[in-house]
Write an enzyme that holds these catalytic residues in place. Structure first.
Site, PDB file in Angstrom:
ATOM      1  N   ASP A   8      16.816  35.966  48.774  1.00 15.14           N
ATOM      2  CA  ASP A   8      16.420  34.547  48.851  1.00 15.14           C
ATOM      3  C   ASP A   8      14.910  34.473  48.611  1.00 15.14           C
ATOM      4  O   ASP A   8      14.259  35.492  48.354  1.00 15.14           O
ATOM      5  CB  ASP A   8      16.838  33.933  50.192  1.00 15.14           C
ATOM      6  CG  ASP A   8      16.180  34.604  51.385  1.00 15.14           C
ATOM      7  OD1 ASP A   8      15.154  35.304  51.198  1.00 15.14           O
ATOM      8  OD2 ASP A   8      16.675  34.432  52.508  1.00 15.14           O
ATOM      9  N   SER A   9      14.349  33.275  48.702  1.00 18.83           N
ATOM     10  CA  SER A   9      12.938  33.132  48.335  1.00 18.83           C
ATOM     11  C   SER A   9      12.019  33.942  49.260  1.00 18.83           C
ATOM     12  O   SER A   9      11.022  34.507  48.817  1.00 18.83           O
ATOM     13  CB  SER A   9      12.538  31.655  48.328  1.00 18.83           C
ATOM     14  OG  SER A   9      12.803  31.083  49.583  1.00 18.83           O
TER      15      SER A   9
END
Lengths: 75, 293
Positions: free
Chosen positions: A35-36
């Protein structure tokens, strides 16, 4: 340890993936599940381990394992 | 973002009409208009009104049912005003910014910057956080703020232009983490809003107002990796159309700590927002499904 080996080790550590299974065509998000926050961790960890600073434009282009390895080769 | 040119143009026309109309009204009238819009929202928006009351019941159980209804109604009115006031405040002259915004604790940002690792300004969806961008950017010279742009690209472009008038630089929050790291390495000040639920699967679970809540750990991760201090900020609106921006002592961290430090720091950041919410609960966004599993 070469930059390539270090990079693969870091990718494996951050994505919690067996390094032996990591291939250049793997996408960081779709295949490695980053994920980010984890993608950010990967970039910062690479910078720390390799003693480099990745600029914004280059960072935006690093979408696959191969992108990272190529970036480290040509930088 | 979905490509909806006709809808976007219609929305933009409505936005332009509203925003330009607001700009000819006195600021206090804009706030009053916004509170009216909020009251209308409260009357019509049954789903979020119920959600806000449920959130309040669990987060602040000391409030009885009557008080919860009062807080939620005031919350809608406040957010109506908070929606409209940045459109009005963007026209303020430098003198008017100085007259309307009292900034307390600016020295805390200077202290934070003295370490050479930039400074984060952390805040919640509380009070008049969006309007604070103008005077803070002016006071600091440049202020980068991480924000989610509106889906409508025309509205987003106009809002960005207004926000950047006094030296703010708006960064689209999508994938912005590494850019923030590079900015902080160069000594920048970056504002981040920390209190909303991150996208599914992201974030860590920490207590927020007494309940486990998935929360973004990115600001704390960056702070631990760079050793960047975070300065808590609150912008308190007053009935007379003035504001008090309060900057607190920096929350510091050593460089290179692990996940425990990230969690501890995330909790520390959120605790500053919790403190404000307990003081003035009607100024926080209770309509957001903050504790959704």
């Amino acid at each position: 340890m070469s930059d390539t080996s270090t990079a693969v080790a870091v990718i494996a550590q951050v994505s919690k993936t067996d390094p032996a299974t990591i291939t250049p065509d793997m996408e960081l998000v779709a295949d490695l599940g980053l994920d980010s926050a984890r993608a950010l961790e990967l970039l910062v960890e690479l910078e720390d381990k390799l003693g480099i600073e990745i600029n914004d434009e280059d960072a935006a282009r690093l979408n696959t394992v191969g992108d990272i390895l190529h970036y480290l080769e040509v930088r | 973002m979905k490509h909806r040119p006709l809808r976007h143009r219609l929305e933009y026309s409505a936005y332009l009409a509203l925003s330009r109309a607001l700009m000819v009204l006195p600021h206090r009238a804009v706030r009053a208009f916004g509170r009216g819009l909020g009251a209308l929202g409260h009357a019509l928006d049954a789903r979020h009104r119920a959600l806000a009351r449920r959130n309040l019941a669990v987060a602040l159980p000391e409030l009885d049912a009557v008080e919860r209804c009062r807080v939620v109604a005031a919350c809608y009115r406040h957010f109506g005003a908070a929606f409209c006031e940045p459109l009005s405040a963007c026209r303020f002259s430098a003198k008017e910014l100085e007259q309307r915004f009292r900034i307390e604790g600016l020295a805390h940002v200077e202290d934070a910057l003295a370490g050479g690792r930039g400074a984060l300004i952390v805040c919640g969806h509380f009070g008049s956080w969006q309007t604070a961008i103008y005077p803070l950017a002016r006071a600091l010279g440049t202020l980068h703020v991480v924000a989610r742009p509106p889906d409508n690209p025309f509205v987003a472009r106009d809002l960005m232009r207004l926000r950047e008038r006094w030296g703010a630089v708006v960064l689209d929050r999508s994938g912005v983490g590494h850019r923030v790291v590079n900015l902080l390495r160069r000594g920048a000040v970056v504002g981040v809003v920390i209190d909303q639920r991150p996208p599914p699967g992201a974030g860590i679970v920490v207590p927020f107002l007494g309940r486990p809540a998935r929360s973004t750990e990115v600001p704390a991760f960056i702070a631990t990796r760079l050793g960047t201090p975070a300065v808590p900020m609150t912008c308190w609106p007053h009935d007379d159309g003035t504001y008090t921006i309060r900057l607190g002592p920096p929350i510091t961290t050593a460089v290179g700590q692990g996940p425990e430090a990230v969690e501890r720091l995330t909790r520390a950041y959120l605790a500053t927002v919790e403190e404000d919410i307990r003081r003035r609960p009607e100024l926080w966004l209770w309509m957001h499904d903050r504790w959704k599993a």
